[in-house]
Design a protein around this motif. Structure first.
Motif, PDB file in Angstrom:
ATOM      1  N   TRP A 192       0.868  -1.256  -0.065  1.00 49.21           N
ATOM      2  CA  TRP A 192      -0.011  -0.212   0.127  1.00 49.21           C
ATOM      3  C   TRP A 192       0.853   1.238  -0.023  1.00 49.21           C
ATOM      4  O   TRP A 192       1.809   1.588   0.683  1.00 49.21           O
ATOM      5  CB  TRP A 192      -0.878   0.174   1.087  1.00 49.21           C
ATOM      6  N   ASP A 194       2.374   5.044   0.466  1.00 45.67           N
ATOM      7  CA  ASP A 194       2.279   6.255   1.482  1.00 45.67           C
ATOM      8  C   ASP A 194       1.584   7.535   0.621  1.00 45.67           C
ATOM      9  O   ASP A 194       1.241   7.666  -0.433  1.00 45.67           O
ATOM     10  CB  ASP A 194       3.677   6.585   1.868  1.00 45.67           C
ATOM     11  N   ALA A 195       1.290   8.207   1.651  1.00 49.50           N
ATOM     12  CA  ALA A 195       0.378   9.509   1.283  1.00 49.50           C
ATOM     13  C   ALA A 195       1.639  10.399   0.649  1.00 49.50           C
ATOM     14  O   ALA A 195       2.710  10.473   0.837  1.00 49.50           O
ATOM     15  CB  ALA A 195       0.028  10.202   2.460  1.00 49.50           C
ATOM     16  N   LEU A 248      -6.600   5.331  14.621  1.00 53.18           N
ATOM     17  CA  LEU A 248      -5.316   4.970  13.862  1.00 53.18           C
ATOM     18  C   LEU A 248      -4.147   4.871  14.799  1.00 53.18           C
ATOM     19  O   LEU A 248      -3.286   4.149  14.735  1.00 53.18           O
ATOM     20  CB  LEU A 248      -5.094   5.737  12.839  1.00 53.18           C
ATOM     21  N   GLN A 253      -8.198  -0.003  12.461  1.00 50.38           N
ATOM     22  CA  GLN A 253      -8.462   0.684  10.996  1.00 50.38           C
ATOM     23  C   GLN A 253      -9.847   1.353  11.169  1.00 50.38           C
ATOM     24  O   GLN A 253     -10.513   1.129  12.070  1.00 50.38           O
ATOM     25  CB  GLN A 253      -8.830  -0.654   9.909  1.00 50.38           C
ATOM     26  N   SER A 272      -6.062  12.448   3.832  1.00 51.07           N
ATOM     27  CA  SER A 272      -4.445  12.290   3.473  1.00 51.07           C
ATOM     28  C   SER A 272      -3.850  13.521   4.023  1.00 51.07           C
ATOM     29  O   SER A 272      -2.694  13.558   4.743  1.00 51.07           O
ATOM     30  CB  SER A 272      -4.101  11.815   2.193  1.00 51.07           C
ATOM     31  N   LEU A 277      -1.724   9.537   5.610  1.00 49.74           N
ATOM     32  CA  LEU A 277      -1.734   8.191   5.133  1.00 49.74           C
ATOM     33  C   LEU A 277      -2.760   8.241   3.803  1.00 49.74           C
ATOM     34  O   LEU A 277      -3.417   9.242   3.614  1.00 49.74           O
ATOM     35  CB  LEU A 277      -2.214   7.096   6.014  1.00 49.74           C
ATOM     36  N   ARG A 278      -2.622   7.296   3.115  1.00 50.37           N
ATOM     37  CA  ARG A 278      -3.324   7.272   1.845  1.00 50.37           C
ATOM     38  C   ARG A 278      -4.509   6.312   2.213  1.00 50.37           C
ATOM     39  O   ARG A 278      -4.391   5.156   2.489  1.00 50.37           O
ATOM     40  CB  ARG A 278      -2.540   6.632   0.640  1.00 50.37           C
ATOM     41  N   ALA A 303      -3.542  -1.028   4.568  1.00 51.53           N
ATOM     42  CA  ALA A 303      -4.418   0.120   4.481  1.00 51.53           C
ATOM     43  C   ALA A 303      -5.243   0.214   5.582  1.00 51.53           C
ATOM     44  O   ALA A 303      -6.019  -0.475   6.194  1.00 51.53           O
ATOM     45  CB  ALA A 303      -5.346  -0.098   3.163  1.00 51.53           C
ATOM     46  N   GLN A 304      -5.009   1.438   6.122  1.00 56.90           N
ATOM     47  CA  GLN A 304      -5.526   1.644   7.468  1.00 56.90           C
ATOM     48  C   GLN A 304      -7.070   2.404   7.495  1.00 56.90           C
ATOM     49  O   GLN A 304      -7.839   2.113   8.471  1.00 56.90           O
ATOM     50  CB  GLN A 304      -4.907   2.482   8.179  1.00 56.90           C
TER      51      GLN A 304
END
Ligand code: ADP
Ligand code: ZN
Ligand code: ZN
Length: 735
Positions: A192, A194-195, A248, A253, A272, A277-278, A303-304
């Motif tokens: 996954w 990152d942002a 988080l 999640q 984000s 985060l994305r 993916a959170q």
């Protein structure tokens, strides 16, 4: 029909499993397999069915039955269950509650390619023993081959072939032939990204927001349903963001359900930017590969945050700690066809099972949620004022009786538009009808263009030069003359395209953007249009309900509701609730920053009791009044409803089927079951099929479900040819 058993006696001990398969049949199917296979519920299998094969899901161990010829499974597709027990339980509940086949329900939770049976394993390459032995590298000459060898030497776990896009296949084949590398299969580790971008600071919460965060935060470790009733612009999203940051930080999640795909880009940027985060964005328009990647990343916990439309409620979270349902009143959270689940209600079920809090946010909560609050099932929180000091917009009815109208706009509304434009404001006009004109009419003989397949007129789309049916998708060229008398044809009624043209002619130079489904059919188009609105390049905005959903246009100071009458007199019992929600949501687009907002509602019924009450006392009061009315009449949410729909190519048969069902239920069901109908559907013919419906109501859920189960069992044995029928539990769309 029992077949003759020709197999030799079974040598290896075998076990039996019930398998859920896609398809309309409600039952589970039993298959056998060798007892040495380590299996459990939630694994996919490929099994023979009829003449072909199907992908199904192992459901529960079964007893072998001597009466049946039980076939062996063809293959086991997974090494471990893809769905965990809690999600399987949720899906089983949903299949039961919505009276939908278990197999189709389970498969709804898989990424589409997995539904088709795609393996999780992928082809990968690594160095062979010979390749990693000293001297392996020196023995080859080609530099591309050398590069590949070096890359594989650096990654002893192996590299997926799909990640070697730049390496030609013949290079791989050559090295394989030389025995220097070997192929094997590998479950790719989830990944996954990152942002991107910089973090933005959070505003200081106001007192009401802080109180809401405190109250909800006290329930992180328990099941609690919170109804966050906050006026438009009151900072509900800020409340969500604070809660999300907490959850988080605890390593868990978050699922955020939103009503509209069009909104997700804005959410992504805001989330984000604040959470660093994305988020995984999930909606039905997503390409398959992206969906699979997100699904796997959510399942692994990488993916959170998931933001998605209704189907995201079935994502396989590793450790879900909080659910947010934004605009919980929005009807798009409920699927109307097929698997008729309501994502809010499924989400509540999941939250209960996981013992986590769920937040339902809205400026205009559904009557269902208000009732649950009154019954003490939900806990209430309110944000009564706009955040950041903006005032609530003022709403005024605008009497258009006997007024001169230009393109559907009264002189008073036109004057207001001009005034707001001249002092630098933006103006938004709401009209919930796309196209140029809803009818094309012959003034000489009365002919009207109709859809040949529906009880409906076709809409004239002038820019596309087509007549289109908004119910079945039928379209045709625009006739030049009346097909019946050859006179010229005239448009009747007003659509957003026409409104756009009228405004362009009346207010040249101010820039205008139209937001409706037609304008947004191309990818990226919404972003372009929104950018022009935010930059001020467009000062006039015309749109349908797409406008309503959560957009924040700080400079809009005037909102005009072009035609309130249509919604005031809807024939659905939810008409008044919907109208109030739409009016308040559209009104909420006005005056969100430092400009005071004004909302003008054009109507021929300025003294309409509902409209007056809504404007005078606000949504909360109005909705509670509606709830009392529903209680008196015994309609949802006070009684629980299920709608049985039937349709067929001719009018008689579907009606007769429902009459038979109504009779049968009348004789056999609990006397507390209320049976209304059958009646023709409000749109009695759609896409060439005649439609009827039967409404069942009961105060007690069990009474209703028992009746539906019995009805399914009774009906299962007599399937009328050519007729479709279905059950919609908690129906929202009665059309
Ligand atoms: P809602 O979700 O209720 O419509 P938002 O959370 O989008 O409201 O907030 C509306 C606007 O007010 C946004 O521009 C947001 O940045 C701003 N806002 C929210 N909370 C605060 C606050 N505590 N102080 C200042 N501005 C705020
Ligand atoms: Zn004519
Ligand atoms: Zn049609």
């Amino acid at each position: 029909m029992p077949e003759i058993h020709v197999d030799s006696p079974i040598a290896v001990p075998e076990i039996y499993w019930q398998v859920a398969l896609p398809g309309p049949l409600r039952q589970l199917f039993t298959y056998r397999m060798p007892a040495d296979k380590a299996v459990c519920a939630g694994m996919r299998v490929r099994v023979p069915l009829g003449r072909g094969f199907r992908v199904g899901v192992l459901w529960a161990p079964a007893q072998a039955s001597a009466d049946w010829v039980i076939k062996p499974i063809e293959s086991l597709l997974d090494e471990a269950p893809l769905l965990d027990e809690a999600l399987l339980a949720c899906l089983a509940w949903a299949a039961d509650y919505y009276h939908y086949p278990l197999g189709d329900t389970l498969l709804a939770a898989f990424a589409p390619s997995l539904r088709q049976g795609a393996p999780l394993r992928r082809l990968a390459l690594r160095l062979s023993a010979a390749g990693s032995a000293a001297g392996g590298l020196e023995s080859i000459r080609g530099h591309r081959q050398k590069n590949l060898m070096q890359r594989l030497a650096a990654e002893p776990e192996g590299v997926l072939v799909q990640q070697l896009g730049d390496v030609p296949a013949n290079v791989r084949r050559r090295l394989l032939a030389l025995g220097l590398i070997e192929a094997f299969s590998l479950v790719p580790p989830p990944s996954w990204p990152d942002a991107k971008g910089v973090l933005c600071a959070a505003p200081q919460l106001n007192a009401a927001q802080a109180a809401a965060v405190r109250a909800i935060a006290a329930t992180y470790a328990e099941f609690a349903v919170w109804l966050l009733e906050g006026v438009t612009g009151s900072g509900k999203t800020e409340v969500y963001l604070h809660l999300m940051a907490d959850v988080l930080a605890a390593g868990r999640q978050v699922l955020v359900l939103v009503p509209e795909i069009a909104l997700t880009p804005q959410w992504v940027t805001r989330f984000s930017g604040r959470l660093g985060l994305r988020p995984a964005v999930l909606h039905s328009g997503l390409p398959d590969a992206d969906r699979l990647q997100a699904w796997l990343a959510v399942r692994s916990g990488l993916a959170q945050v998931v933001i998605g439309t209704r189907s995201a409620v079935f994502q396989p979270f590793a450790d879900l700690g909080l659910i947010v349902v934004d605009e919980e009143h929005d009807a798009s959270l409920k699927q109307n066809e097929g698997f008729g689940y309501h994502a809010r209600d499924v989400a509540i079920w999941r939250a209960r099972r996981l013992a986590i809090p769920i937040v339902l946010g809205s400026a205009t909560p559904s009557l269902e949620s208000i009732r649950n609050l009154e019954l003490g099932r939900y806990r209430g929180l309110s944000l009564p004022e706009r955040a950041g000091g903006a005032a609530m917009p003022k709403i005024y009815p605008l009497d258009v009786r006997n007024q001169r109208m230009q393109g559907g706009l009264s002189d008073a509304l036109l004057a207001a538009i001009e005034q707001h434009l001249l002092v630098g404001g933006q103006v938004m006009l709401y009209l919930n009808r796309r196209g140029y004109a809803p009818n094309l009419l012959c003034h000489a003989c009365g002919w009207v263009a109709e859809c040949p397949h529906c009880d409906s007129f076709v809409t004239w789309h002038r820019h596309a030069q087509r007549l289109r049916c908004h119910h079945c998708g039928y379209e045709q060229a625009v006739p030049v003359h009346c097909p019946s008398c050859s006179a010229a044809l005239t448009p009747r009624g007003l659509g957003t395209e026409q409104l756009e043209d009228v405004l362009t002619a009346l207010f040249p130079g101010f820039g205008i953007e139209r937001l409706d489904r037609d304008a947004l059919s191309r990818v990226g188009e919404l972003d372009r249009r929104l950018a022009r609105i935010h930059s001020g390049a467009a000062r006039l905005i015309v749109g349908t309900q797409i406008l309503v959903k959560g957009h924040d246009f700080p400079n809009v100071s005037l909102v005009g509701i072009v035609d309130a009458d249509q919604a005031l007199f809807a024939n659905d019992f939810r008409g008044a609730e919907r109208f109030a929600q739409q009016l308040i949501q559209v009104a909420g687009r006005a005056g969100r920053a430092d400009r005071a907002g004004v909302v003008l509602v054009q109507t021929h019924h300025p003294a309409h009791a509902g409209l007056t009450q809504l404007i005078r006392h606000g949504y909360g009061h109005f909705a509670r009044g509606l709830l009392r009315e529903r209680t008196d009449i015994g309609l949802p949410p006070v009684r629980m409803a299920a709608l049985i729909r039937a349709d067929g190519p001719a009018a008689d048969a579907p009606n007769q089927l429902l009459v038979a069902m109504a009779d049968w239920l009348g004789q056999t069901a609990d006397e507390r079951l209320v049976i209304w109908g059958p009646v023709p559907a409000p749109m009695a013919r759609r896409a060439g099929r005649y439609r009827y419906q039967l409404l069942l109501l009961a105060c007690d859920r069990r009474v209703l479900h028992e009746a539906l189960n019995a009805l399914e069992a009774w009906q299962g044995s007599r399937r009328p040819a050519g007729i479709r029928w279905s059950i919609d539990v908690d129906p929202l769309d009665m059309a």
